[in-house]
Design a protein around this motif. Structure first.
Motif, PDB file in Angstrom:
ATOM      1  N   GLY A 327     -23.299   1.762 -47.069  1.00 33.90           N
ATOM      2  CA  GLY A 327     -22.533   3.016 -46.671  1.00 33.90           C
ATOM      3  C   GLY A 327     -22.360   3.259 -45.043  1.00 33.90           C
ATOM      4  O   GLY A 327     -22.039   4.394 -44.613  1.00 33.90           O
ATOM      5  N   ALA A 328     -22.138   2.132 -44.361  1.00 32.60           N
ATOM      6  CA  ALA A 328     -21.748   2.304 -43.091  1.00 32.60           C
ATOM      7  C   ALA A 328     -20.312   2.273 -42.800  1.00 32.60           C
ATOM      8  O   ALA A 328     -19.707   3.148 -42.184  1.00 32.60           O
ATOM      9  CB  ALA A 328     -22.514   1.121 -42.256  1.00 32.60           C
ATOM     10  N   ARG A 329     -19.476   1.224 -43.140  1.00 36.31           N
ATOM     11  CA  ARG A 329     -18.303   0.905 -42.904  1.00 36.31           C
ATOM     12  C   ARG A 329     -16.884   1.401 -43.950  1.00 36.31           C
ATOM     13  O   ARG A 329     -15.902   1.663 -43.596  1.00 36.31           O
ATOM     14  CB  ARG A 329     -17.753  -0.208 -42.419  1.00 36.31           C
ATOM     15  CG  ARG A 329     -18.569  -0.821 -41.154  1.00 36.31           C
ATOM     16  CD  ARG A 329     -18.621  -2.214 -41.090  1.00 36.31           C
ATOM     17  NE  ARG A 329     -19.540  -2.682 -42.125  1.00 36.31           N
ATOM     18  CZ  ARG A 329     -19.711  -3.901 -42.715  1.00 36.31           C
ATOM     19  NH1 ARG A 329     -18.752  -4.868 -42.204  1.00 36.31           N
ATOM     20  NH2 ARG A 329     -20.464  -4.121 -43.820  1.00 36.31           N
ATOM     21  N   TYR A 330     -17.668   1.424 -45.105  1.00 37.55           N
ATOM     22  CA  TYR A 330     -16.589   1.681 -46.120  1.00 37.55           C
ATOM     23  C   TYR A 330     -17.631   2.076 -47.496  1.00 37.55           C
ATOM     24  O   TYR A 330     -18.729   1.636 -47.439  1.00 37.55           O
ATOM     25  CB  TYR A 330     -15.617   0.624 -46.642  1.00 37.55           C
ATOM     26  CG  TYR A 330     -16.232  -0.797 -46.768  1.00 37.55           C
ATOM     27  CD1 TYR A 330     -16.213  -1.724 -45.717  1.00 37.55           C
ATOM     28  CD2 TYR A 330     -17.018  -1.062 -47.905  1.00 37.55           C
ATOM     29  CE1 TYR A 330     -16.928  -2.912 -46.236  1.00 37.55           C
ATOM     30  CE2 TYR A 330     -17.465  -2.355 -48.035  1.00 37.55           C
ATOM     31  CZ  TYR A 330     -17.432  -3.181 -47.093  1.00 37.55           C
ATOM     32  OH  TYR A 330     -18.062  -4.320 -47.133  1.00 37.55           O
ATOM     33  N   GLY A 331     -17.098   2.573 -48.460  1.00 36.88           N
ATOM     34  CA  GLY A 331     -17.850   2.848 -49.698  1.00 36.88           C
ATOM     35  C   GLY A 331     -18.664   4.121 -49.549  1.00 36.88           C
ATOM     36  O   GLY A 331     -18.466   4.734 -48.711  1.00 36.88           O
ATOM     37  N   HIS A 332     -19.435   4.277 -50.749  1.00 41.25           N
ATOM     38  CA  HIS A 332     -19.751   5.584 -50.726  1.00 41.25           C
ATOM     39  C   HIS A 332     -21.324   5.893 -49.700  1.00 41.25           C
ATOM     40  O   HIS A 332     -21.862   4.806 -49.569  1.00 41.25           O
ATOM     41  CB  HIS A 332     -20.622   5.708 -52.249  1.00 41.25           C
ATOM     42  CG  HIS A 332     -21.303   6.765 -52.375  1.00 41.25           C
ATOM     43  ND1 HIS A 332     -20.975   8.411 -52.476  1.00 41.25           N
ATOM     44  CD2 HIS A 332     -22.854   7.051 -52.511  1.00 41.25           C
ATOM     45  CE1 HIS A 332     -21.937   9.041 -52.641  1.00 41.25           C
ATOM     46  NE2 HIS A 332     -22.984   8.442 -52.656  1.00 41.25           N
ATOM     47  N   ARG A 333     -21.197   7.039 -49.272  1.00 45.77           N
ATOM     48  CA  ARG A 333     -22.252   7.322 -48.410  1.00 45.77           C
ATOM     49  C   ARG A 333     -22.884   8.598 -48.848  1.00 45.77           C
ATOM     50  O   ARG A 333     -22.473   9.465 -49.230  1.00 45.77           O
ATOM     51  CB  ARG A 333     -21.934   7.566 -47.007  1.00 45.77           C
ATOM     52  CG  ARG A 333     -23.114   7.789 -46.129  1.00 45.77           C
ATOM     53  CD  ARG A 333     -23.014   8.076 -44.661  1.00 45.77           C
ATOM     54  NE  ARG A 333     -22.244   6.945 -43.869  1.00 45.77           N
ATOM     55  CZ  ARG A 333     -22.067   7.049 -42.753  1.00 45.77           C
ATOM     56  NH1 ARG A 333     -22.040   8.077 -41.973  1.00 45.77           N
ATOM     57  NH2 ARG A 333     -21.558   5.836 -42.028  1.00 45.77           N
ATOM     58  N   SER A 334     -24.414   8.503 -49.032  1.00 41.50           N
ATOM     59  CA  SER A 334     -25.118   9.614 -49.607  1.00 41.50           C
ATOM     60  C   SER A 334     -24.966  10.751 -48.518  1.00 41.50           C
ATOM     61  O   SER A 334     -25.186  10.558 -47.297  1.00 41.50           O
ATOM     62  CB  SER A 334     -26.315   9.306 -50.000  1.00 41.50           C
ATOM     63  OG  SER A 334     -27.198  10.627 -50.176  1.00 41.50           O
ATOM     64  N   SER A 335     -24.851  11.832 -49.129  1.00 44.81           N
ATOM     65  CA  SER A 335     -24.856  13.448 -48.227  1.00 44.81           C
ATOM     66  C   SER A 335     -26.483  13.960 -47.830  1.00 44.81           C
ATOM     67  O   SER A 335     -26.475  14.503 -47.160  1.00 44.81           O
ATOM     68  CB  SER A 335     -24.075  14.285 -48.725  1.00 44.81           C
ATOM     69  OG  SER A 335     -24.412  14.570 -50.044  1.00 44.81           O
ATOM     70  N   ARG A 336     -27.277  12.945 -48.669  1.00 48.31           N
ATOM     71  CA  ARG A 336     -28.832  13.190 -48.496  1.00 48.31           C
ATOM     72  C   ARG A 336     -29.488  12.590 -47.245  1.00 48.31           C
ATOM     73  O   ARG A 336     -30.638  13.048 -47.273  1.00 48.31           O
ATOM     74  CB  ARG A 336     -29.521  13.198 -49.824  1.00 48.31           C
ATOM     75  CG  ARG A 336     -29.017  13.845 -50.925  1.00 48.31           C
ATOM     76  CD  ARG A 336     -30.141  13.580 -52.419  1.00 48.31           C
ATOM     77  NE  ARG A 336     -29.707  12.230 -52.673  1.00 48.31           N
ATOM     78  CZ  ARG A 336     -30.896  11.447 -53.242  1.00 48.31           C
ATOM     79  NH1 ARG A 336     -32.058  11.935 -53.323  1.00 48.31           N
ATOM     80  NH2 ARG A 336     -30.428  10.279 -53.595  1.00 48.31           N
ATOM     81  N   ALA A 337     -28.756  11.652 -46.830  1.00 47.55           N
ATOM     82  CA  ALA A 337     -29.592  10.648 -45.979  1.00 47.55           C
ATOM     83  C   ALA A 337     -29.725  11.489 -44.639  1.00 47.55           C
ATOM     84  O   ALA A 337     -28.796  12.030 -43.907  1.00 47.55           O
ATOM     85  CB  ALA A 337     -28.712   9.440 -45.959  1.00 47.55           C
ATOM     86  N   GLN A 338     -30.909  11.330 -44.439  1.00 46.52           N
ATOM     87  CA  GLN A 338     -31.460  11.906 -42.903  1.00 46.52           C
ATOM     88  C   GLN A 338     -31.448  10.589 -41.774  1.00 46.52           C
ATOM     89  O   GLN A 338     -31.658  10.966 -40.648  1.00 46.52           O
ATOM     90  CB  GLN A 338     -32.689  12.523 -43.007  1.00 46.52           C
ATOM     91  CG  GLN A 338     -32.806  13.785 -43.827  1.00 46.52           C
ATOM     92  CD  GLN A 338     -31.652  14.951 -43.670  1.00 46.52           C
ATOM     93  OE1 GLN A 338     -31.572  15.150 -42.447  1.00 46.52           O
ATOM     94  NE2 GLN A 338     -30.965  15.413 -44.620  1.00 46.52           N
ATOM     95  N   ASN A 339     -31.776   9.559 -41.941  1.00 47.47           N
ATOM     96  CA  ASN A 339     -31.848   8.348 -41.276  1.00 47.47           C
ATOM     97  C   ASN A 339     -31.561   7.075 -42.118  1.00 47.47           C
ATOM     98  O   ASN A 339     -30.907   7.104 -42.887  1.00 47.47           O
ATOM     99  CB  ASN A 339     -33.298   8.441 -41.237  1.00 47.47           C
ATOM    100  CG  ASN A 339     -34.255   7.850 -42.343  1.00 47.47           C
ATOM    101  OD1 ASN A 339     -33.930   7.088 -43.037  1.00 47.47           O
ATOM    102  ND2 ASN A 339     -35.237   8.624 -42.450  1.00 47.47           N
ATOM    103  N   LEU A 340     -31.383   6.221 -41.167  1.00 52.11           N
ATOM    104  CA  LEU A 340     -30.652   5.029 -41.448  1.00 52.11           C
ATOM    105  C   LEU A 340     -31.093   4.393 -42.815  1.00 52.11           C
ATOM    106  O   LEU A 340     -30.193   3.971 -43.722  1.00 52.11           O
ATOM    107  CB  LEU A 340     -30.476   3.845 -40.437  1.00 52.11           C
ATOM    108  CG  LEU A 340     -29.692   2.562 -40.488  1.00 52.11           C
ATOM    109  CD1 LEU A 340     -28.261   3.247 -40.504  1.00 52.11           C
ATOM    110  CD2 LEU A 340     -29.739   1.464 -39.671  1.00 52.11           C
ATOM    111  N   LEU A 341     -32.239   4.052 -43.063  1.00 48.55           N
ATOM    112  CA  LEU A 341     -32.668   3.536 -44.258  1.00 48.55           C
ATOM    113  C   LEU A 341     -32.605   4.355 -45.395  1.00 48.55           C
ATOM    114  O   LEU A 341     -32.076   4.061 -46.447  1.00 48.55           O
ATOM    115  CB  LEU A 341     -34.272   3.543 -44.079  1.00 48.55           C
ATOM    116  CG  LEU A 341     -35.247   2.667 -45.484  1.00 48.55           C
ATOM    117  CD1 LEU A 341     -34.632   1.477 -45.097  1.00 48.55           C
ATOM    118  CD2 LEU A 341     -36.770   2.720 -45.370  1.00 48.55           C
TER     119      LEU A 341
END
Lengths: 484, 95
Positions: A327-341
């Motif tokens: 989820g860093a450079r491409y692809g899906h990233r969760s909108s729920r994430a508060q931190n890197l893990l």
């Protein structure tokens, strides 16, 4: 001429090269088949109509300038959606890559461009090529053109179905444990996994790197040979690609198989296999015999270890390869994430489907402290035993003939809830990948329900020419090449 | 064999997957069944058998470590879930 789709790829290329037919006509004819058939079959994740028409136009302009056209001039090719075409979505049939646009061409795509082929679309697969039915696609299940209630096989089910229905003249697939040969068998087309190292994998989204190979789907053996020739060859960008001269596969195709030594491994005729499959394959062996082949019974005693070895090694390699989806450079990233893990864990949990999660957990388990020796190292050692089986058998025979799949196409949903049952459908295709050998599947009959049956021919490493020659001899003595 | 919730949580963490309770329960049974099947590898004698990691006898393949220009950086950045100028934007890496 509305029936251009019934011509072989080599015939189509011949017409375009000699100026009797424009590449644009050909492209329009196939795109119109996609429009009329793919609503039911659903082979394509993306139909690249504008790009295909632009490419065809460029081929026609090249011809108009008097330039010599490439070997696959104007031939419509479908591409499994785990290979990159610049400017086109590459999804791997996964939510995690649903909106990913490739920014470069895979080497096989560059080679096909150079041959003046035309890309008609990207085809559906089991997510990240993990599956045997396309039911693991995050988007939809492709249907078998011979019976829409049935699956087309997998993981390259979209490519197999596209060629079976002649929505494309040729297609590319990838084969890690049978993902070209099994759907080819179930859809009644020709599919080949080349020797590990023959075809560059640069631009193929990696699943299990010690097993993955790209290979051709075609309506007949000569077309498959032509496509394989075009995509073969050393590539410095794939460190596993082997530097050897590219053979001329087409040249020797019609030489016949008099004196060819054919091995029939008893471990590939097992309890529980479909009796119609067994009959068709045994009949095919008789045909080979009548063409002058010498048939011998052989034994590959570690065959039944193949699935276990595969389901340790492939998930282990996958767990490492799929670590890049963060989820860093491409692809899906969760909108729920508060931190890197959480960015990693939520994005991957939301983006990957159940089979992918199962396999990367299985792989993480097999590689984890305390289990590595018992699972991963043990599987690598048994892999050696499987490879030695083939080495020994190929001292006394030139090819090995088996069924491709223990059953014809099954109904959608039939095995979807039982991962292990689904894994067992790869029992006859996996050993070839573990040993790195070339293998082809070609049509050898139909079940009483009208579903295609496939014959698998395996050969020594880098002896695709022998495998193709045996397949071509069988094909020309029979008449199983059909369009539904 | 049986797997505990703790086992499944451990591999899920290694695989960087945040499982729901429902998923954990489902995978616990499925993974145990698959591992049971795989355990039949134990019956093969592999004493003195070397592992095969790779079927083609290639050793390390080297190339020069050269920077090459990329014609269109925008085509790469366009895939970013979040960006700031020509950078990928991610959550704080060092707390």
């Amino acid at each position: 001429m509305t029936d251009i789709h019934r011509l072989t790829a080599l015939q189509i290329a011949g017409l375009v090269r000699s100026g009797k037919r424009s590449a644009q006509d050909v492209a329009r004819a196939f795109l119109s088949r996609v429009r009329s058939l793919d609503g039911d079959i659903r082979a394509f994740v993306t139909v690249t109509e504008p790009a295909a028409l632009a490419q065809a136009k460029a081929v026609d302009e090249k011809a108009a300038r008097g330039e010599t056209l490439g070997r696959l001039a104007g031939v419509p090719v479908a591409v499994k959606d785990n290979m990159c075409i610049a400017g086109i979505r590459t999804t791997c049939s996964s939510k995690i890559l649903e909106n990913f646009t490739a920014n470069y061409d895979a080497t096989v795509i560059q080679k096909l461009r150079a041959a003046d082929a035309v890309f008609i679309g990207k085809t559906n697969l089991d997510e990240f090529a993990m599956g045997s039915s396309t039911e693991n696609s995050a988007f939809f299940t492709t249907r078998n053109p011979w019976n829409l209630e049935c699956i087309p096989g997998g993981s390259s089910g979209g490519s197999a179905a596209a060629v079976a229905a002649r929505m494309a003249s040729l297609a590319l697939g990838s084969d890690t444990g049978g993902s070209i040969r099994q759907p080819a068998a179930l859809c009644g087309v020709v599919g080949m996994k080349p020797t590990y190292g023959l075809v560059s994998r640069f631009g193929l989204v990696a699943f299990a790197s010690s097993l993955d190979q790209i290979g051709p789907f075609a309506g007949n053996v000569a077309d498959a040979a032509a496509l394989l020739e075009v995509i073969s060859g050393h590539d410095p960008r794939d460190s596993t690609s082997v530097n050897r001269p590219i053979p001329n596969f087409l040249e020797g195709l019609s030489k016949g198989i008099k004196g060819l030594r054919v091995g029939l491994p008893k471990e590939y005729f097992i309890d529980g296999m479909d009796p119609e499959v067994e009959t068709s394959v045994r009949d095919a062996v008789k045909v080979l015999q009548s063409l002058g082949a010498e048939v011998r019974d052989v034994s590959l005693p570690h065959t039944d270890a193949g699935i276990s070895v595969y389901y340790v090694l492939a998930p282990s390699e996958a767990s490492s390869n799929l670590a890049r989806f963060d989820g860093a450079r491409y692809g899906h990233r969760s909108s729920r994430a508060q931190n890197l893990l959480e960015q990693y864990e939520f994005s991957r949990d939301e983006g990957f489907g159940p089979e992918v999660k199962r396999r990367i957990m299985l792989g993480a388990y097999a590689l984890s402290a305390g289990y590595y020796d018992a699972y991963y190292l043990k599987a690598q050692k048994v892999r050696t035993l499987i490879k030695r089986d083939f080495d020994r058998v190929f001292e006394s025979v030139d090819v090995v003939v088996t069924p491709t799949s223990p059953t014809p196409a099954f109904r959608a949903g039939e095995k979807a809830d039982d991962p292990l049952q689904m894994y067992l459908s790869d029992v006859f295709t996996i050993p070839c990948n573990l040993a790195g050998l070339p293998g082809i599947s070609l049509p050898c009959g139909f079940s009483s329900k009208g579903l295609p049956i496939g014959l698998q021919i395996l050969g020594r490493a880098f002896e695709e020419d022998t495998v193709l020659r045996a397949a071509a001899a069988y094909e020309s003595a029979t008449s199983w090449v059909k369009v539904p | 064999m049986s797997l505990t919730d703790k086992d499944v949580n451990h591999v899920a963490r290694l695989a960087r997957l945040a499982l729901t309770d429902e998923e954990r329960e489902k995978y616990r049974g499925q993974l145990a069944r698959i591992l049971d099947y795989i355990r039949h590898l134990e019956k093969y004698d592999t004493k003195d058998v070397p592992p095969t990691s790779h079927v083609v006898p290639l050793s390390n393949v080297w190339r020069e470590d050269e920077a090459r220009p990329w014609a269109d950086p925008e085509s790469i950045l366009a895939n970013a879930p979040e960006r700031e100028g020509n950078f990928f934007k991610v959550k704080k890496v060092i707390e």
